[in-house]
Design a protein around this motif. Sequence first.
Motif, mmCIF file in Angstrom:
data_model
loop_
_atom_site.group_PDB
_atom_site.id
_atom_site.type_symbol
_atom_site.label_atom_id
_atom_site.label_comp_id
_atom_site.label_asym_id
_atom_site.label_seq_id
_atom_site.Cartn_x
_atom_site.Cartn_y
_atom_site.Cartn_z
ATOM 1 N N ASP A 330 34.336 47.157 46.668
ATOM 2 C CA ASP A 330 33.659 47.408 45.389
ATOM 3 C C ASP A 330 34.655 47.831 44.314
ATOM 4 O O ASP A 330 34.627 47.324 43.179
ATOM 5 C CB ASP A 330 32.585 48.481 45.561
ATOM 6 N N ASP A 334 36.043 45.910 40.920
ATOM 7 C CA ASP A 334 36.071 46.545 39.594
ATOM 8 C C ASP A 334 37.452 46.378 38.957
ATOM 9 O O ASP A 334 37.573 46.066 37.756
ATOM 10 C CB ASP A 334 35.735 48.034 39.704
ATOM 11 N N ILE A 337 38.046 42.832 37.791
ATOM 12 C CA ILE A 337 37.326 42.558 36.534
ATOM 13 C C ILE A 337 38.114 43.116 35.357
ATOM 14 O O ILE A 337 38.252 42.471 34.308
ATOM 15 C CB ILE A 337 35.902 43.152 36.597
ATOM 16 N N GLU A 338 38.683 44.321 35.534
ATOM 17 C CA GLU A 338 39.514 44.909 34.470
ATOM 18 C C GLU A 338 40.763 44.071 34.219
ATOM 19 O O GLU A 338 41.284 44.032 33.094
ATOM 20 C CB GLU A 338 39.907 46.333 34.856
ATOM 21 N N ARG A 343 34.793 37.983 36.557
ATOM 22 C CA ARG A 343 33.818 38.327 35.514
ATOM 23 C C ARG A 343 32.615 38.983 36.182
ATOM 24 O O ARG A 343 32.321 38.735 37.356
ATOM 25 C CB ARG A 343 33.365 37.058 34.788
ATOM 26 N N GLN A 344 31.929 39.817 35.433
ATOM 27 C CA GLN A 344 30.729 40.462 35.972
ATOM 28 C C GLN A 344 29.723 39.414 36.443
ATOM 29 O O GLN A 344 28.987 39.630 37.404
ATOM 30 C CB GLN A 344 30.083 41.355 34.906
ATOM 31 N N SER A 345 29.711 38.276 35.768
ATOM 32 C CA SER A 345 28.729 37.231 36.077
ATOM 33 C C SER A 345 29.101 36.373 37.281
ATOM 34 O O SER A 345 28.308 35.536 37.713
ATOM 35 C CB SER A 345 28.560 36.316 34.860
ATOM 36 N N ASP A 346 30.311 36.556 37.843
ATOM 37 C CA ASP A 346 30.721 35.758 38.991
ATOM 38 C C ASP A 346 29.821 36.034 40.193
ATOM 39 O O ASP A 346 29.281 37.133 40.354
ATOM 40 C CB ASP A 346 32.176 36.057 39.368
ATOM 41 N N LYS A 351 33.517 37.031 44.150
ATOM 42 C CA LYS A 351 34.074 38.388 44.069
ATOM 43 C C LYS A 351 34.617 38.847 45.417
ATOM 44 O O LYS A 351 35.729 39.389 45.508
ATOM 45 C CB LYS A 351 32.999 39.357 43.574
#
Length: 445
Positions: A330, A334, A337-338, A343-346, A351
């Motif tokens: 997790d 994060d 993504i940074e 992307r959050q939408s992946d 992920k």
Amino acid sequence: MKKIKQGGIRRRLAVGVAGARGGLGLLSARATGLLLPHDQQHAHNEQALTREAHRFVKQLGQLKGAYVKIGQMLALYGEHLLPRPVTDALHTLEAQTTPLDWTAIEPVLDARFDRFDIEQKPLAAASLAQVHRASDRDDTTKSLCLKIQYPGIGGAIDDDFRNVMQMLKLTRWIESGRQLESLTNELKTHLMREVDYHYELDTAQTVASLLHDDQRFVVPNYYPQWSSKNILTMDYLDGVDVCDPSVQALSQARRNRLARMMLELFFKEAFDWRLMQTDPNFGNYRIVIDPDGENDQLALLDFGAVQHLSETFSNALRKTILAAHEFDDDTTIDGLIELNCLRQSDSVKVKQSFAQFCSYILEPFAVNSEAWPKYATGANDAYLWQHSKLLRRAGKLGSEGMLIKGFVIPPSEFMLMVRKLTGVFTFVAALDAKMNSSDLLAHYA
């Protein structure tokens, strides 16, 4: 070589002809392939692509200069955009380091260098410059090296980049789009930095000051008074390549120490300095063997490809690496993504694939050696770098991840980091290091 082919029109024509011929060659091969049984067509087309790619690469090699460097960079960073046979062919440019004749190099020198006796045969030659040993008649204690940029390289970069990209479109090996435009701009920025010797001089002096109190590392002394926009003058260091028999003959403990130095240097660059040498070429490092003991040194030689990492990127990278080391998917996600790698939408699958890859490549730093494959585990919980086949396994895992629906090519900064890590790991494997390195990451936790 007597000279580098100069003149924008001549160079543009040479590459344009290569591109047109490559495109026509592929079209002809595909047309012929239609006459073959369906199950043979793919292999036929791959052979044709390989043949045309090697023809094109041969043309780049003959043009030398920035074209060779562009081809080398595309081999490293274009693998997500170019067909595999093309990147394989471009990798052969790494061995094309034919030096330029002294008669073409000598006019670059000005009156300041009249005091030097310069050996006309270069110590080393690369795509953008070559290095000559020299002695100072006014100070016979000095043994120097002159890194001399090939004439006309800096001014031709824009045209050469444009020509290569147009050629790739002519061959239909690559499609126009944001990713190609982004890659082109990034590579051009890196290349412009490599021919900026004022930048390299400043960076070398910065790194030297950062390592001033660490006697394990050595940076040659540079001489600004004998340097310019296309010449760098520095002390000569009597070191050897990591693959030299004299290094391979060192004791296991000494080779482990050198390997640990290289790993520590990577973490210093990424986390402490935010100043990273992004070219993992073995030629950028030398081993200075201590004849009287075990205090061998790692010499750092090239600073043209050093990149400044933003604080935001460095912090996100640290977060990602430490989380991946702890198998905390997790937090790893994060961090990715940074870093703009995810992307959050992946999808959850994309992920998790990225997070698992990050944990995988940090295998040598695992606290629990039971996580290692048996063939990578030696006595006393030592990780066997050369026998681990880690890079091969990680490459296979990464290729599988790219096939997942929704995969997006990571940003250039992250790709540079992966390339750097690959170079560091290869260096350590070349030393046949056998050691536990878990404490290196624990220091940053």
